[in-house]
Design a protein around this motif. Sequence first.
Motif, short mmCIF file in Angstrom:
data_model
loop_
_atom_site.label_atom_id
_atom_site.label_comp_id
_atom_site.label_asym_id
_atom_site.label_seq_id
_atom_site.Cartn_x
_atom_site.Cartn_y
_atom_site.Cartn_z
N PHE A 51 86.66 51.03 23.09
CA PHE A 51 87.32 51.95 22.33
C PHE A 51 88.78 51.00 22.03
N SER A 52 89.11 50.19 22.70
CA SER A 52 90.23 49.59 22.49
C SER A 52 89.94 48.02 22.36
N TYR A 53 89.27 46.96 23.21
CA TYR A 53 89.08 45.57 22.50
C TYR A 53 88.17 45.23 21.88
N THR A 54 86.33 46.53 21.46
CA THR A 54 85.57 46.03 20.21
C THR A 54 86.41 46.08 18.70
N ILE A 55 87.81 47.06 18.98
CA ILE A 55 87.75 46.96 17.67
C ILE A 55 88.51 45.96 17.93
N GLY A 56 89.50 45.66 18.89
CA GLY A 56 90.04 44.42 17.82
C GLY A 56 89.24 43.30 17.88
N ALA A 57 88.22 43.16 18.93
CA ALA A 57 87.03 41.57 18.14
C ALA A 57 86.12 41.95 16.87
N PHE A 58 85.99 43.45 16.81
CA PHE A 58 85.04 43.32 15.22
C PHE A 58 85.68 42.98 13.88
N SER A 59 87.10 43.77 14.05
CA SER A 59 88.08 43.82 13.33
C SER A 59 88.05 41.79 12.90
N VAL A 60 88.96 41.02 13.81
CA VAL A 60 89.25 40.31 13.71
C VAL A 60 88.06 38.41 14.02
N TRP A 61 86.66 39.15 14.15
CA TRP A 61 86.26 38.04 15.10
C TRP A 61 84.73 37.75 14.14
N SER A 62 84.77 39.58 14.42
CA SER A 62 83.35 39.92 13.33
C SER A 62 82.96 39.43 11.79
N PRO A 63 82.02 38.69 11.51
CA PRO A 63 82.33 38.23 10.12
C PRO A 63 82.47 39.56 9.44
N ASN A 64 81.64 40.82 9.71
CA ASN A 64 81.53 42.15 9.25
C ASN A 64 83.07 42.53 9.08
N GLY A 65 84.42 42.20 10.02
CA GLY A 65 85.87 42.55 9.97
C GLY A 65 86.12 42.92 9.41
N PHE A 66 87.13 43.80 8.40
CA PHE A 66 88.17 43.80 7.57
C PHE A 66 89.04 42.80 7.63
N LEU A 67 89.69 42.25 8.92
CA LEU A 67 90.44 40.80 8.53
C LEU A 67 90.53 40.04 8.85
N PHE A 68 88.92 40.16 9.19
CA PHE A 68 88.22 38.59 9.46
C PHE A 68 87.72 38.24 8.21
N LYS A 69 87.01 38.93 6.79
CA LYS A 69 86.84 39.32 5.40
C LYS A 69 88.13 38.55 4.48
N ALA A 70 89.33 39.40 4.82
CA ALA A 70 90.90 39.30 4.82
C ALA A 70 91.36 38.17 4.86
N GLY A 71 90.63 37.52 5.66
CA GLY A 71 91.77 35.73 6.25
C GLY A 71 92.88 35.44 7.21
N VAL A 72 92.33 36.79 7.81
CA VAL A 72 93.58 36.11 9.20
C VAL A 72 92.38 35.61 9.77
N MET A 73 93.86 34.42 10.65
CA MET A 73 93.63 33.41 11.32
C MET A 73 93.77 33.71 13.03
N ASP A 74 92.17 33.78 13.75
CA ASP A 74 92.48 33.74 15.27
C ASP A 74 91.74 33.05 15.57
N PHE A 75 92.04 31.92 15.79
CA PHE A 75 91.46 30.80 15.92
C PHE A 75 90.40 31.47 17.94
N ALA A 76 91.15 31.60 18.46
CA ALA A 76 90.82 32.01 19.68
C ALA A 76 90.86 32.82 20.88
N GLY A 77 92.20 34.07 20.44
CA GLY A 77 91.85 35.18 20.99
C GLY A 77 93.51 35.17 20.97
N GLY A 78 94.81 34.71 20.39
CA GLY A 78 95.92 35.43 20.71
C GLY A 78 95.81 36.53 19.70
#
Length: 463
Positions: free
Chosen positions: A153-180
Amino acid sequence: MSLPQSLVPTETSPEWLNKGDNAWQLMAATLVGVQSVPGLVILYGSIVKKKWAVNSAFMALYAFAAVFVCWCLWGFRMSFGDRLLPFVGRPDFATLEQKVLLEQGFAGLYPNATLVYFQFVFAAITLILIAGALLGRMNFKAWMLFVPLWLTFSYTIGAFSVWSPNGFLFKAGVMDFAGGFVIHLSSGVAGLTAAYWVGPRMPKDRERFPPNNIPLTLTGAGLLWMGWTGFNGGAPYAANLDTSMAIINTHLCTATSLLFWLFLDILFFGKPSVIGAVQGMITGLVCITPAAGLVQGWAAMIMGILSGSIPWFTMMVLHKKIEFLKRVDDTLAVFHTHAIAGTLGGILTGVFAEPRLNRLFFGDDPKYVGLAYALKMGRSSAGLRQMGLQLAGIAFIVGINVIITTIICLLIRLVVPLRLSDDELETGDDAIHGEDAYAVWGDGETYENSIHGGMAKVADEML
């Protein structure tokens, strides 16, 4: 003896498979896994009081195993599968289907099986880092429930949002190279939040909590440092130029951070602290993680100076002045070493991300640019937009972890106590597991009276 290439079945080497990239990705994942098992198992088991050595190491080992099962059953698909909501994927049990595992993954020139393994070790280490804030008093049964719930309920939300090509933060352009953001900011905030709800250690443990084995602490820390080669080196999903840059920057920032933390310890306290050096090493590793393949070497050194000083200041000075931080018992200072250092790294990524390195990692997308370079190029609005996105990503990760971690802790304590009883806190490992870390004075009597030791004795008598 290997078969001639002409006789190798073609279905084992499809056209999209790059054997070099696949081999590196599997190796990088294993290096990250070694950071947890045995790395953090050793570090946790040795950096605490002797009476907590077994329990602390076992919390890490349990989390590694539990996360893997949950990850394969539903966690991977929730983090990287089809979109359910803008911030989480659809849970299903397709991950272990042979067809899914053997088809090309969403990134890289290798199968989904490689990606499942690679992403698992990141999920596992995140839970193990949270444990660092809870050592020395959390009920192990409560921890057994916490791990799968928090992953789901927590990790999957962060991973999908920032790293998944379908995540909203990934699409917006947030840069998190490896997990900061996904790993370190999450674990630091979740660790502090859980520590608040679990409650503190015994007063005498908070006042004096010496490591039971400093050389072993350095061994675990060394495995953590060298394993970070795969942590950041695996982020480009290929063995390429950006991989090499990420690895060099990782070690450069870490060494600088360690040295600067050591310098501050000597300057203000007069002695070079081994534990302080380990903390400086960790803050350097964390700070460079969101930026590793996106910044130049000089920027990595600046980040190392800042990661060796700002978390030092928050831990050694501010922590003793802010009433809330004084009340919350964060055993290994995970909030400072991961949340503060991760936030620092995320912000500095927005400042120092270099355009050419951004293209190597993100492709030809002009929206990825660090503020320093944007100002130089006359694109100040693009740089300010990137800084805004980095801050928005930080705020999102902090918010979901405070809320979801709180809900999980409140639900668990309806089933089992979050904190051990006073008698168990007084005794430690023997009361909880029936085992002691070292048979020094007792010569092993505790083990002989434990479940497995006793069973062995009974078996011998029956024979």
